[in-house]
Motif scaffolding. Structure first.
Motif, PDB file in Angstrom:
ATOM      1  N   THR A   1       0.824  -1.083  -0.036  1.00  0.00           N
ATOM      2  CA  THR A   1       0.039   0.178  -0.015  1.00  0.00           C
ATOM      3  C   THR A   1       0.790   1.134   0.125  1.00  0.00           C
ATOM      4  OG1 THR A   1      -1.554  -1.341   1.213  1.00  0.00           O
ATOM      5  CG2 THR A   1      -1.997   1.335   1.307  1.00  0.00           C
ATOM      6  N   SER A   2       0.301   2.111  -0.498  1.00  0.00           N
ATOM      7  CA  SER A   2       1.022   3.429  -0.506  1.00  0.00           C
ATOM      8  C   SER A   2       0.899   4.208   0.862  1.00  0.00           C
ATOM      9  CB  SER A   2       0.690   4.440  -1.710  1.00  0.00           C
ATOM     10  OG  SER A   2      -0.668   4.580  -1.447  1.00  0.00           O
ATOM     11  N   PRO A   3       1.773   5.065   1.344  1.00  0.00           N
ATOM     12  CA  PRO A   3       1.722   5.686   2.591  1.00  0.00           C
ATOM     13  C   PRO A   3       0.352   6.650   2.740  1.00  0.00           C
ATOM     14  CG  PRO A   3       3.501   6.701   1.197  1.00  0.00           C
ATOM     15  CD  PRO A   3       2.871   5.536   0.552  1.00  0.00           C
ATOM     16  N   PRO A   4      -0.306   6.454   3.711  1.00  0.00           N
ATOM     17  CA  PRO A   4      -1.177   7.357   3.748  1.00  0.00           C
ATOM     18  C   PRO A   4      -1.235   8.962   3.860  1.00  0.00           C
ATOM     19  CG  PRO A   4      -0.438   6.767   6.282  1.00  0.00           C
ATOM     20  CD  PRO A   4       0.286   6.170   4.924  1.00  0.00           C
ATOM     21  N   ASP A   5      -2.163   9.781   3.401  1.00  0.00           N
ATOM     22  CA  ASP A   5      -2.165  11.131   3.167  1.00  0.00           C
ATOM     23  C   ASP A   5      -1.791  11.784   4.345  1.00  0.00           C
ATOM     24  OD1 ASP A   5      -2.600  11.009   0.452  1.00  0.00           O
ATOM     25  OD2 ASP A   5      -4.678  11.258   0.674  1.00  0.00           O
ATOM     26  N   VAL A   6      -0.690  12.802   4.597  1.00  0.00           N
ATOM     27  CA  VAL A   6      -0.281  13.614   5.690  1.00  0.00           C
ATOM     28  C   VAL A   6      -0.737  14.859   5.254  1.00  0.00           C
ATOM     29  CG1 VAL A   6       1.365  14.294   7.037  1.00  0.00           C
ATOM     30  CG2 VAL A   6       1.523  12.067   6.059  1.00  0.00           C
TER      31      VAL A   6
END
Length: 93
Positions: free
Chosen positions: A49-54
């Motif tokens: 998975t790609s990193p969560p939005d910050v």
């Protein structure tokens, strides 16, 4: 890349470095309900998975942390218990 240890002398993948830093920021969100789950963390670290939005701005500190919605509140509690707040007096040494 300025956050990287200069002693590593570019012995790391820049994309992985960015992913780990974004994941770390997401895990430090002041509201625990907004932090990624351990399942998500593992998925990001393994590349599934790609990193969560910050957020681009620093999030506000929230206390006490509120549930994501009223449906997340334990249904066994009565209205007065949901709104009850415990106050603790802090006394210095």
């Amino acid at each position: 890349m300025e956050a990287a240890d200069p002693g590593m002398a570019s012995l790391f993948d820049e994309k992985e470095m960015k992913t780990v830093l974004l994941l770390g920021l997401a895990c430090c969100h002041p509201n625990p309900n907004q932090r990624p789950s351990m399942k998500t963390v593992l998925s990001v670290l393994t590349g599934e998975t790609s990193p969560p939005d910050v957020p681009t701005e620093r999030p506000a500190f929230v206390w006490p942390a509120m549930p994501l919605s009223f449906s997340d509140v334990d249904s066994s509690l009565t209205g007065s218990q949901i709104n009850a707040l415990t106050v603790t007096e802090l006394i210095g040494r």
